[in-house]
Write a protein that holds these residues in place. Structure first.
Motif, mmCIF file in Angstrom:
data_model
loop_
_atom_site.group_PDB
_atom_site.id
_atom_site.type_symbol
_atom_site.label_atom_id
_atom_site.label_comp_id
_atom_site.label_asym_id
_atom_site.label_seq_id
_atom_site.Cartn_x
_atom_site.Cartn_y
_atom_site.Cartn_z
ATOM 1 N N TRP A 24 0.763 -1.236 -0.045
ATOM 2 C CA TRP A 24 -0.162 -0.099 -0.129
ATOM 3 C C TRP A 24 0.751 1.222 -0.021
ATOM 4 O O TRP A 24 0.615 2.318 -0.474
ATOM 5 N N SER A 128 -2.693 -3.023 14.399
ATOM 6 C CA SER A 128 -3.669 -4.291 14.453
ATOM 7 C C SER A 128 -3.469 -5.198 15.463
ATOM 8 O O SER A 128 -2.418 -5.058 16.425
ATOM 9 N N GLY A 156 -5.680 -7.427 11.269
ATOM 10 C CA GLY A 156 -5.172 -6.775 10.119
ATOM 11 C C GLY A 156 -3.728 -7.233 10.209
ATOM 12 O O GLY A 156 -2.773 -6.913 8.966
ATOM 13 N N ILE A 159 -0.420 -5.300 8.517
ATOM 14 C CA ILE A 159 -0.538 -4.376 7.531
ATOM 15 C C ILE A 159 0.190 -4.185 6.266
ATOM 16 O O ILE A 159 0.503 -3.021 6.249
ATOM 17 N N HIS A 165 -3.090 -6.325 2.404
ATOM 18 C CA HIS A 165 -3.298 -4.817 2.391
ATOM 19 C C HIS A 165 -2.256 -4.371 1.205
ATOM 20 O O HIS A 165 -1.190 -4.207 1.218
ATOM 21 N N TRP A 168 -5.209 -0.640 0.056
ATOM 22 C CA TRP A 168 -5.602 -0.092 1.306
ATOM 23 C C TRP A 168 -6.043 1.230 1.187
ATOM 24 O O TRP A 168 -5.861 2.233 1.845
ATOM 25 N N GLY A 171 -7.291 3.293 4.194
ATOM 26 C CA GLY A 171 -6.630 3.832 5.212
ATOM 27 C C GLY A 171 -6.445 5.334 4.845
ATOM 28 O O GLY A 171 -5.800 6.075 5.695
#
Length: 195
Positions: A24, A128, A156, A159, A165, A168, A171
């Motif tokens: 991400w 997470s 998560g 992450i 992810h 994402w 976010g």
């Protein structure tokens, strides 16, 4: 509230081993027009090298700087704040790594101990409840020490790509919330200067 991202210079601070193209952070780098920190060594990280890399990216910026950090990158930002308390406008700290945990890889030990001082800029932590590299109690402890709001991402993982992810996009709401806090601090500072 959706912000005008053109008001800020965004810096991507990856963690250990950098962030892959499908991560991400890489997607956000392209969508935000962000600058990625250029470290000499991602696989055997050295704190001084990482701090220098972040500072070079900050110095190349012309607008208020917001760092988007992941994992070991979050720890780097906390160390950076101790040396340069006035250079950043804000930081989004996603899945901070606990470099003090008993199972921490030897490569991460130079980043210990974790800084414990409150961060001198607007910050927001996304953690997470199933992160193998930072237990929930440790994430909560860091948020308390750094005096940053903590947002929990259920199940998560770390992450990252391994936890699913990729882009994402959800976010970005956390980034917007951070920018609200940055703007509030900027307005408060301007009012104090006028008083």
């Amino acid at each position: 509230m959706r912000h005008d991202y053109a008001d800020f210079d965004f810096i991507i601070q990856p963690g250990w081993n950098n962030s892959a193209p499908e991560h991400w952070q890489s997607h956000w780098q392209h969508s935000l027009g962000a600058r990625r920190v250029d470290n000499e060594e991602w696989n055997t990280p050295r704190l001084e090298d990482w701090l220098d890399g972040l500072d070079r990216a900050v110095e190349a910026s012309r607008r208020p700087v917001v760092v988007i950090a992941h994992s070991l990158g979050c720890v780097t930002v906390a160390h950076y704040a101790r040396r340069h308390p006035h250079k950043l406008a804000g930081a989004l700290l996603v899945a901070p790594a606990d470099v003090e945990r008993a199972s921490a890889p030897p490569a991460l030990l130079p980043f210990a101990p974790l800084p414990v001082a409150p961060l001198p800029f607007a910050a927001r932590i996304v953690a997470s409840d199933s992160d193998p590299f930072c237990l929930p109690l440790r994430s909560a402890r860091l948020a308390s020490l750094w005096q940053a709001p903590l947002v929990w991402l259920r199940h998560g993982g770390h992450i990252n790509v391994a936890s699913g992810h990729h882009q994402w996009e959800e976010g970005l709401a956390e980034l917007d919330a951070l920018l609200d806090a940055v703007s509030a601090r900027q307005c408060g500072g301007a009012q104090r200067r006028q008083a």
